[in-house]
Write a protein that holds these residues in place. Structure first.
Motif, PDB file in Angstrom:
ATOM      1  N   ASP A   1       0.830  -1.207   0.000  1.00 20.43           N
ATOM      2  CA  ASP A   1       0.000   0.000   0.000  1.00 20.43           C
ATOM      3  C   ASP A   1       0.866   1.259   0.000  1.00 20.43           C
ATOM      4  N   ILE A   2       1.903   1.212   0.810  1.00 19.45           N
ATOM      5  CA  ILE A   2       2.830   2.345   0.851  1.00 19.45           C
ATOM      6  C   ILE A   2       3.472   2.546  -0.509  1.00 19.45           C
ATOM      7  N   ASN A   3       3.871   1.412  -1.118  1.00 21.06           N
ATOM      8  CA  ASN A   3       4.508   1.502  -2.429  1.00 21.06           C
ATOM      9  C   ASN A   3       3.560   2.087  -3.476  1.00 21.06           C
ATOM     10  N   ASN A   4       2.285   1.651  -3.394  1.00 15.13           N
ATOM     11  CA  ASN A   4       1.295   2.177  -4.355  1.00 15.13           C
ATOM     12  C   ASN A   4       1.122   3.694  -4.177  1.00 15.13           C
ATOM     13  N   LYS A   5       1.018   4.076  -2.909  1.00 15.71           N
ATOM     14  CA  LYS A   5       0.873   5.514  -2.649  1.00 15.71           C
ATOM     15  C   LYS A   5       2.112   6.278  -3.104  1.00 15.71           C
ATOM     16  N   ILE A   6       3.262   5.681  -2.838  1.00 14.66           N
ATOM     17  CA  ILE A   6       4.504   6.324  -3.280  1.00 14.66           C
ATOM     18  C   ILE A   6       4.537   6.444  -4.790  1.00 14.66           C
ATOM     19  N   ALA A   7       4.097   5.357  -5.468  1.00 11.02           N
ATOM     20  CA  ALA A   7       4.081   5.383  -6.932  1.00 11.02           C
ATOM     21  C   ALA A   7       3.134   6.458  -7.449  1.00 11.02           C
ATOM     22  N   GLU A   8       1.928   6.531  -6.809  1.00  7.88           N
ATOM     23  CA  GLU A   8       0.971   7.565  -7.227  1.00  7.88           C
ATOM     24  C   GLU A   8       1.547   8.966  -6.990  1.00  7.88           C
ATOM     25  N   ASN A   9       2.115   9.130  -5.808  1.00  3.62           N
ATOM     26  CA  ASN A   9       2.705  10.438  -5.498  1.00  3.62           C
ATOM     27  C   ASN A   9       3.864  10.776  -6.433  1.00  3.62           C
TER      28      ASN A   9
ATOM     29  N   GLU B   1       4.247   9.637  -9.479  1.00  3.44           N
ATOM     30  CA  GLU B   1       3.708   9.962 -10.805  1.00  3.44           C
ATOM     31  C   GLU B   1       3.162  11.392 -10.829  1.00  3.44           C
ATOM     32  N   ALA B   2       2.430  11.732  -9.763  1.00  8.01           N
ATOM     33  CA  ALA B   2       1.891  13.102  -9.698  1.00  8.01           C
ATOM     34  C   ALA B   2       3.024  14.124  -9.633  1.00  8.01           C
ATOM     35  N   ILE B   3       4.018  13.765  -8.850  1.00 11.11           N
ATOM     36  CA  ILE B   3       5.165  14.683  -8.737  1.00 11.11           C
ATOM     37  C   ILE B   3       5.877  14.815 -10.066  1.00 11.11           C
ATOM     38  N   ASN B   4       6.026  13.680 -10.767  1.00 11.42           N
ATOM     39  CA  ASN B   4       6.690  13.713 -12.081  1.00 11.42           C
ATOM     40  C   ASN B   4       5.923  14.577 -13.065  1.00 11.42           C
ATOM     41  N   LYS B   5       4.556  14.456 -13.009  1.00 10.73           N
ATOM     42  CA  LYS B   5       3.749  15.301 -13.893  1.00 10.73           C
ATOM     43  C   LYS B   5       3.945  16.776 -13.562  1.00 10.73           C
ATOM     44  N   LYS B   6       3.930  17.034 -12.254  1.00  8.76           N
ATOM     45  CA  LYS B   6       4.161  18.421 -11.845  1.00  8.76           C
ATOM     46  C   LYS B   6       5.541  18.894 -12.282  1.00  8.76           C
ATOM     47  N   ILE B   7       6.506  17.968 -12.145  1.00 10.96           N
ATOM     48  CA  ILE B   7       7.871  18.323 -12.555  1.00 10.96           C
ATOM     49  C   ILE B   7       7.928  18.612 -14.044  1.00 10.96           C
TER      50      ILE B   7
END
Length: 490
Positions: free
Chosen positions: A279-287, A289-295
């Motif tokens: 679950d942590i990994n999934n959240k990290i992956a989502e975060n 991905e979102a961070i990468n998009k923002k980047i």
């Protein structure tokens, strides 16, 4: 005797400032694992040295080789002997590398942190900043926080040729009850240890637990280690430097049992550890991905901004050129104005001098005018007095002259009558004489008459009377007399 085995993992990432400046990652870390020994080594290149990333890699690789090749004899030596042997070995390797790269040896400067485990002891070494810590019987402990020693406050010292051995700290310690070792560069110090009470972050034990639980799946541990530390670095504004962390787990039957008990205590009742980790990994992956998009979005915006900045720089450069031209013109005008001001100052001084001279001259003229006026008044008064005197004299002389004239006229009339009678008598008596004799006699008589007249006039002069005005009268009378005589002889 429990036989130790080892598992190691590492994390290495380029810092924000180095990404921004396109500088290579200057941190380097690595490890080796043997059947009876293991070692972790980390080095952080000096930010002020252009080629320190080469030096950090060299120090890590050569330190690993030094201990791996000499592991059976090192623990029997004293700490100072190990230090001397290691430093001489690394000095030589740095010199050779500097010659090979054709650079100065100091450009390879870097820190050095290591932990070497063999049998029931371990050796750690540290020069420069960074952290060395361990999990001792389930509790995190700080072993070394850096040797410092720079010239200024908070300045670190780096490993380089011929550095003073006092800056390299080496100690031999027992390995009993130690579960894990950790070496970190100063880039992660903000999150791994608190400044005030030197408390280490519990996340270190979490990473060690993952390495134990997924011992046969090191790729999973590496992936999760990277995701967690990347997120920590991304969300911490104080982290700008390169990041590196290397972990060594010591495994034996006793430690494994303790870890199992600890895992059961730490796992939540409602969720298994694997599910929590996933679950942590999934959240990290989502975060992530979102961070990468923002980047990516930010990068695009940054690109646009950079383009605008480039255009603005060109515009500013053009304007700067125009401003420079204007400044030169203004400077030229200012120079001209300054020169004119100097001329005006000179002219003003001359005018001021002339005004002073004119004022002085006016004062002199006024004085002269005053004197002239005074003299004029004196002359007028004098003239007035003279005129008065002259008028008085004239009046006086007119009266006296009139009296003299009347007297003289009467006298001369009588004399003239006498003379005429004498002339007539002489003429009648000498009628027969020649005209020339008569003329001579008349001439002599005339001369005598003139002499008598002059004598009479001189006598009058002696009486201080001016008879000059009477001469014309006498001359007329004489002339009349002569004409009268001449008329007689016609």
């Amino acid at each position: 005797m429990n036989k130790n085995t080892y598992t190691c993992n590492k994390y290495l990432a380029q810092g924000k400032s180095h990404i921004k400046n396109n500088t290579p990652c200057q941190d380097y870390c690595d490890y080796y694992i043997d059947e009876d020994s293991s070692m972790i080594v980390l080095s952080d290149g000096a930010g002020s040295c252009k080629h320190s990333h080469i030096g950090s890699k060299l120090l890590v690789e050569k330190t690993l080789s030094f201990f791996k090749e000499r592991k059976k004899v090192l623990l029997d030596k004293k700490e100072e002997d190990i230090k001397t042997a290691l430093m001489n070995y690394l000095f030589k390797e740095l010199e050779n590398k500097a010659k090979e790269e054709n650079i100065e040896e100091k450009e390879l400067s870097a820190t050095l942190l290591f932990v070497f485990c063999y049998e029931d002891k371990f050796i750690y070494g540290h020069i420069g900043d960074g952290l060395i810590c361990c999990d001792y019987d389930g509790r995190l402990r700080l072993i070394s926080e850096g040797t410092g020693g720079g010239e200024y406050k908070n300045e670190t010292v780096f490993f380089r040729t011929n550095i003073d051995p006092k800056y390299l700290k080496i100690e031999i310690k027992p390995l009993k009850n130690i579960f894990s070792f950790y070496c970190s560069s100063d880039g992660l110090e903000h999150v791994l240890i608190t400044k005030k009470d030197k408390k280490l972050a519990d996340v270190l034990q979490t990473f060690s637990q993952w390495m134990y639980k997924y011992e046969h799946n090191p790729e999973f541990v590496t992936k999760n280690l990277k995701l967690n530390l990347d997120e920590i670095a991304a969300n911490n504004h104080d982290i700008h430097d390169d990041l590196s962390l290397i972990i060594m787990n010591i495994n034996n039957d006793e430690i494994r049992e303790i870890r199992k008990i600890k895992e059961r205590i730490l796992d939540p009742v409602s969720m298994k550890h694997d599910e929590l980790a996933q679950d942590i990994n999934n959240k990290i992956a989502e975060n992530t991905e979102a961070i990468n998009k923002k980047i990516d979005k930010n990068n695009n915006e940054i690109t646009d901004i950079n383009n605008n900045i480039s255009e603005l720089k060109e515009t500013i450069k053009s304007k700067d050129n125009e401003i420079n031209k204007l400044n030169k013109q203004v400077e030229s005008l200012n120079t001209g104005i300054k020169n004119q001001d100097n001329e005006i100052v000179k002219l003003n001084r001359q005018i001021e001098s002339l005004n002073i001279n004119i004022k002085n001259q006016k004062d002199e003229i006024n004085k002269l005018n005053s004197k002239l006026e005074q003299q004029k008044n004196e002359i007028l008064n004098s003239n007035k007095n003279i005129n008065t005197s002259l008028n008085d004299l004239k009046n006086s002389m007119n009266i006296e002259s009139k009296n003299i004239y009347n007297t003289l006229h009467s006298t001369l009339k009588q004399e003239m009558e006498s003379i005429v009678k004498q002339y007539i008598s002489d003429i009648l008596s000498k009628i027969d004489s020649s005209q020339s004799n008569l003329a001579d006699n008349l001439k002599k008589q005339n001369e005598k008459l003139l002499d008598d007249t002059k004598q009479s006039i001189n006598e009058k002069k002696n009486h201080r009377i001016n008879y000059t005005t009477l001469i014309p009268i006498y001359a007329v009378q004489i002339a009349t007399l002569v004409l009268l005589i001449l008329s007689l002889f016609k």
